[in-house]
Write an enzyme that holds these catalytic residues in place. Structure first.
Site, PDB file in Angstrom:
ATOM      1  N   ASP A   1       0.844  -1.193   0.000  1.00  0.00           N
ATOM      2  CA  ASP A   1       0.000   0.000   0.000  1.00  0.00           C
ATOM      3  C   ASP A   1       0.882   1.247   0.000  1.00  0.00           C
ATOM      4  O   ASP A   1       1.826   1.353   0.773  1.00  0.00           O
ATOM      5  CB  ASP A   1      -0.914  -0.001   1.227  1.00  0.00           C
ATOM      6  CG  ASP A   1      -2.007   1.046   1.106  1.00  0.00           C
ATOM      7  OD1 ASP A   1      -2.552   1.203  -0.003  1.00  0.00           O
ATOM      8  OD2 ASP A   1      -2.317   1.709   2.102  1.00  0.00           O
TER       9      ASP A   1
ATOM     10  N   HIS B   1      -3.964  14.164   0.631  1.00  0.00           N
ATOM     11  CA  HIS B   1      -4.132  13.275   1.796  1.00  0.00           C
ATOM     12  C   HIS B   1      -2.900  13.310   2.693  1.00  0.00           C
ATOM     13  O   HIS B   1      -3.006  13.477   3.915  1.00  0.00           O
ATOM     14  CB  HIS B   1      -4.405  11.847   1.318  1.00  0.00           C
ATOM     15  CG  HIS B   1      -4.391  10.828   2.421  1.00  0.00           C
ATOM     16  ND1 HIS B   1      -5.430  10.706   3.326  1.00  0.00           N
ATOM     17  CD2 HIS B   1      -3.478   9.888   2.768  1.00  0.00           C
ATOM     18  CE1 HIS B   1      -5.147   9.725   4.192  1.00  0.00           C
ATOM     19  NE2 HIS B   1      -3.969   9.216   3.876  1.00  0.00           N
TER      20      HIS B   1
ATOM     21  N   GLU C   1     -10.214   4.259   3.611  1.00  0.00           N
ATOM     22  CA  GLU C   1      -9.327   5.003   2.725  1.00  0.00           C
ATOM     23  C   GLU C   1      -9.776   4.709   1.301  1.00  0.00           C
ATOM     24  O   GLU C   1      -9.810   3.554   0.874  1.00  0.00           O
ATOM     25  CB  GLU C   1      -7.858   4.609   2.929  1.00  0.00           C
ATOM     26  CG  GLU C   1      -7.322   5.101   4.267  1.00  0.00           C
ATOM     27  CD  GLU C   1      -5.810   5.040   4.404  1.00  0.00           C
ATOM     28  OE1 GLU C   1      -5.192   4.185   3.747  1.00  0.00           O
ATOM     29  OE2 GLU C   1      -5.264   5.852   5.175  1.00  0.00           O
TER      30      GLU C   1
ATOM     31  N   GLU D   1      -9.119   4.366  -2.282  1.00  0.00           N
ATOM     32  CA  GLU D   1      -7.922   4.156  -3.103  1.00  0.00           C
ATOM     33  C   GLU D   1      -8.284   3.406  -4.384  1.00  0.00           C
ATOM     34  O   GLU D   1      -9.353   2.817  -4.492  1.00  0.00           O
ATOM     35  CB  GLU D   1      -6.874   3.315  -2.338  1.00  0.00           C
ATOM     36  CG  GLU D   1      -6.478   3.899  -0.987  1.00  0.00           C
ATOM     37  CD  GLU D   1      -5.259   3.221  -0.362  1.00  0.00           C
ATOM     38  OE1 GLU D   1      -4.440   2.639  -1.110  1.00  0.00           O
ATOM     39  OE2 GLU D   1      -5.144   3.266   0.865  1.00  0.00           O
TER      40      GLU D   1
ATOM     41  N   ASP E   1      -8.940   0.702   2.004  1.00  0.00           N
ATOM     42  CA  ASP E   1      -7.923   0.276   2.958  1.00  0.00           C
ATOM     43  C   ASP E   1      -8.389   0.674   4.371  1.00  0.00           C
ATOM     44  O   ASP E   1      -8.012   1.717   4.885  1.00  0.00           O
ATOM     45  CB  ASP E   1      -6.600   0.964   2.588  1.00  0.00           C
ATOM     46  CG  ASP E   1      -5.453   0.520   3.461  1.00  0.00           C
ATOM     47  OD1 ASP E   1      -5.469  -0.612   3.943  1.00  0.00           O
ATOM     48  OD2 ASP E   1      -4.537   1.346   3.661  1.00  0.00           O
TER      49      ASP E   1
ATOM     50  N   ARG F   1      -7.449   4.479  13.110  1.00  0.00           N
ATOM     51  CA  ARG F   1      -6.576   5.650  13.278  1.00  0.00           C
ATOM     52  C   ARG F   1      -5.953   5.725  14.657  1.00  0.00           C
ATOM     53  O   ARG F   1      -4.834   6.245  14.803  1.00  0.00           O
ATOM     54  CB  ARG F   1      -7.356   6.936  12.997  1.00  0.00           C
ATOM     55  CG  ARG F   1      -7.976   7.017  11.624  1.00  0.00           C
ATOM     56  CD  ARG F   1      -6.930   6.887  10.543  1.00  0.00           C
ATOM     57  NE  ARG F   1      -7.536   7.016   9.218  1.00  0.00           N
ATOM     58  CZ  ARG F   1      -6.893   6.792   8.088  1.00  0.00           C
ATOM     59  NH1 ARG F   1      -5.618   6.421   8.112  1.00  0.00           N
ATOM     60  NH2 ARG F   1      -7.507   6.919   6.934  1.00  0.00           N
TER      61      ARG F   1
ATOM     62  N   GLN G   1      -3.189   3.224  14.680  1.00  0.00           N
ATOM     63  CA  GLN G   1      -2.154   3.736  13.771  1.00  0.00           C
ATOM     64  C   GLN G   1      -1.307   4.830  14.440  1.00  0.00           C
ATOM     65  O   GLN G   1      -0.078   4.808  14.367  1.00  0.00           O
ATOM     66  CB  GLN G   1      -2.824   4.293  12.513  1.00  0.00           C
ATOM     67  CG  GLN G   1      -1.866   4.800  11.448  1.00  0.00           C
ATOM     68  CD  GLN G   1      -2.596   5.358  10.218  1.00  0.00           C
ATOM     69  OE1 GLN G   1      -3.831   5.266  10.124  1.00  0.00           O
ATOM     70  NE2 GLN G   1      -1.868   5.935   9.292  1.00  0.00           N
TER      71      GLN G   1
ATOM     72  N   LYS H   1      -3.811  -1.428   9.846  1.00  0.00           N
ATOM     73  CA  LYS H   1      -4.222  -1.631   8.458  1.00  0.00           C
ATOM     74  C   LYS H   1      -4.433  -3.109   8.139  1.00  0.00           C
ATOM     75  O   LYS H   1      -4.602  -3.464   6.978  1.00  0.00           O
ATOM     76  CB  LYS H   1      -3.136  -1.093   7.518  1.00  0.00           C
ATOM     77  CG  LYS H   1      -2.714   0.329   7.803  1.00  0.00           C
ATOM     78  CD  LYS H   1      -3.631   1.301   7.151  1.00  0.00           C
ATOM     79  CE  LYS H   1      -3.033   2.712   7.190  1.00  0.00           C
ATOM     80  NZ  LYS H   1      -3.821   3.623   6.360  1.00  0.00           N
TER      81      LYS H   1
ATOM     82  N   THR I   1      -8.816  -5.198   3.863  1.00  0.00           N
ATOM     83  CA  THR I   1      -8.818  -4.263   2.745  1.00  0.00           C
ATOM     84  C   THR I   1      -9.836  -4.808   1.759  1.00  0.00           C
ATOM     85  O   THR I   1      -9.761  -5.977   1.375  1.00  0.00           O
ATOM     86  CB  THR I   1      -7.428  -4.188   2.090  1.00  0.00           C
ATOM     87  OG1 THR I   1      -6.495  -3.677   3.060  1.00  0.00           O
ATOM     88  CG2 THR I   1      -7.428  -3.280   0.875  1.00  0.00           C
TER      89      THR I   1
ATOM     90  N   GLU J   1      -9.779  12.873   7.527  1.00  0.00           N
ATOM     91  CA  GLU J   1      -9.640  14.201   6.930  1.00  0.00           C
ATOM     92  C   GLU J   1     -10.980  14.945   6.892  1.00  0.00           C
ATOM     93  O   GLU J   1     -11.031  16.144   7.143  1.00  0.00           O
ATOM     94  CB  GLU J   1      -9.114  14.084   5.493  1.00  0.00           C
ATOM     95  CG  GLU J   1      -7.741  13.483   5.356  1.00  0.00           C
ATOM     96  CD  GLU J   1      -7.456  13.168   3.897  1.00  0.00           C
ATOM     97  OE1 GLU J   1      -7.643  12.011   3.487  1.00  0.00           O
ATOM     98  OE2 GLU J   1      -7.074  14.088   3.162  1.00  0.00           O
TER      99      GLU J   1
HETATM  100 MN    MN Z   1      -3.848   3.091   2.545  1.00  0.00          MN
END
Ligand code: MN
Length: 420
Positions: free
Chosen positions: A126, A133, A199, A201, A231, A235, A238, A251, A255, A361
């Site tokens: 990833d 971002h 996420e 993506e 993904d 948070r 993380q 993570k 996914t 975000e």
């Molecule tokens: Mn990601």
């Protein structure tokens, strides 16, 4: 701009379908009577590739390609076979096709199908190549002065993820437990994640393997196709675990990918350039032509029992590095790449608040909750919310859609170690 190619499958000839004849995406499906097998979406039908091959209607001179429920054999067969297959499928399904009567019995209504993983993921890497971002997250985690790490404008940052955790759209996602530490506590605690996130993506799938460094131009040719990729990210886990080796358990829950592989060939008319470079890239990473794609993307959130609200809209053309540049970078060390390797682009946010591809975000770390169409607010995902990614490239009277990338978040287990 290329136009819609008409098909004798009427539902493929509308501006609304994700799957006109121009698309021909590759998936794996099953029904109550058919075991999981490869299929190609056309309008609201799926062409049963295993049945076509068994009936002798698909000889490409490359041996048996559809014995297993996955597209890895086709990917491994190489670009000549990819191109021959696409030509054969286009001939079979075009409005003036001669063999309609022999093909029609092998079409299955999508409404009867369940979708499965379209390919076996060899390994999953990833990246973190969306500038908006990376700037937003860096500002929240490290402050505005250190938002972009010093290497960011020179190489596509990535980490090795877990192929074992990649699941197909429709799979429920269990809220994870993990070690986290809130700023007002001295010590970490083991708790269910309270800041579970998405996420938005794109995923690029490696078709042709490589052994040693490859150029950006070669990397582009080695990519078989693309999927939408969510993904899922915890948070709070993380933020505590990520330094200095990057994300790990935050993570690794899951996914999700969309069920249809949209081939590079189908996306060809939608190629576009990466943005202007702040620093000239080193030679081995320089752009070798337009290698991004103009694909409109959106995110929906549906609370339990409610209609989905669109919470973000953006475009794949916002990426700073293309998947070809990421793949080329991945090989600089001599790292071998295999058929079925999956590369996540990194979260695709745009310049405006409504273009942000993660709740982290959108709610600015939980400080500015967003309001849904139902009037409810969200900072992060709540139990039983269903998150969806949607994407399509817009042609002249048609679109190249990806099918939805959906996941419902179930409450955390009461005790993840119960029964151990
Ligand atoms: Mn990601």
């Amino acid at each position: 701009m290329t136009k819609l190619i008409p098909s004798w499958v009427e539902s493929a000839n509308t501006a609304e379908t994700d799957f006109p004849l121009n698309n021909l995406p590759y998936g794996v499906f099953s029904t109550n009577r058919l075991e999981a097998r490869c299929g190609v979406a056309i309008g609201d039908m799926i062409l049963d590739m295993a049945a076509l091959e068994e009936a002798g209607l698909l000889d490409l001179g490359a041996g048996t390609l559809f014995a297993a429920p996955g597209w890895n054999a086709v990917m491994a067969a190489g670009p000549k076979v990819w191109s021959a297959l696409r030509t054969r499928l286009t001939d079979m399904l075009a409005a003036d096709a001669a063999d309609q009567a022999t093909i029609a019995p092998h079409l299955v209504p999508t409404a009867e199908a369940r979708m499965h993983m379209p390919f076996t993921v060899a390994e999953f890497t990833d990246f973190y190549s969306g500038r908006h971002h990376a700037t937003n997250v860096g500002t929240m985690f490290r402050g505005a002065e250190n938002a972009l790490p010093p290497n960011w404008l020179h190489l596509p940052i990535g980490y090795n993820g877990r192929a074992s955790s990649v699941v197909v759209s429709g799979t429920d996602i269990r809220r994870p437990w993990g070690q986290l530490k809130s700023p007002d506590h001295d010590m970490p605690a083991f708790l269910p994640s309270r800041r579970f996130d998405i996420e938005l993506e794109m995923g690029a799938i490696v078709g042709t393997p490589s052994d040693g460094p490859i150029s950006v131009a070669q990397a582009d040719q080695n990519i078989f196709g693309y999927v939408l990729l969510n993904d899922w990210s915890a948070r709070d886990i993380q933020a505590w675990e990520y330094q200095p080796l990057g994300p790990f358990q935050a993570k690794a829950t899951a996914t999700t990918i969309s069920p249809w592989i949209v081939t590079r060939a189908a996306l060809e008319p939608f190629r576009c350039d990466t943005p202007a470079r702040e620093f000239e890239l080193l030679d081995h990473l320089k752009d070798a032509g337009p290698m991004l794609y103009d694909i409109d993307l959106s995110v929906t959130l549906a609370p339990e029992g409610a209609a989905p609200s669109t919470i973000a809209r953006t475009n794949y053309n916002e990426m700073y590095y293309s998947s070809a540049q990421q793949l080329a970078h991945h090989t600089t060390s001599g790292c071998p790449m295999r058929t079925g390797d999956l590369l996540g682009s990194g979260t695709i946010s745009g310049p405006e608040k409504e273009n942000r591809g993660a709740l982290l975000e959108l709610s600015w770390g939980g400080k500015e909750p967003i309001t849904l169409d139902t009037g409810e607010t969200r900072s992060f995902i709540e139990d039983n919310d269903t998150l969806g990614l949607h994407g399509a490239a817009q042609g002249d009277g048609y679109k190249i859609g990806f099918g939805d990338c959906i996941g419902k978040v179930l409450p955390a287990l009461k005790d993840p170690y119960a029964g151990t």
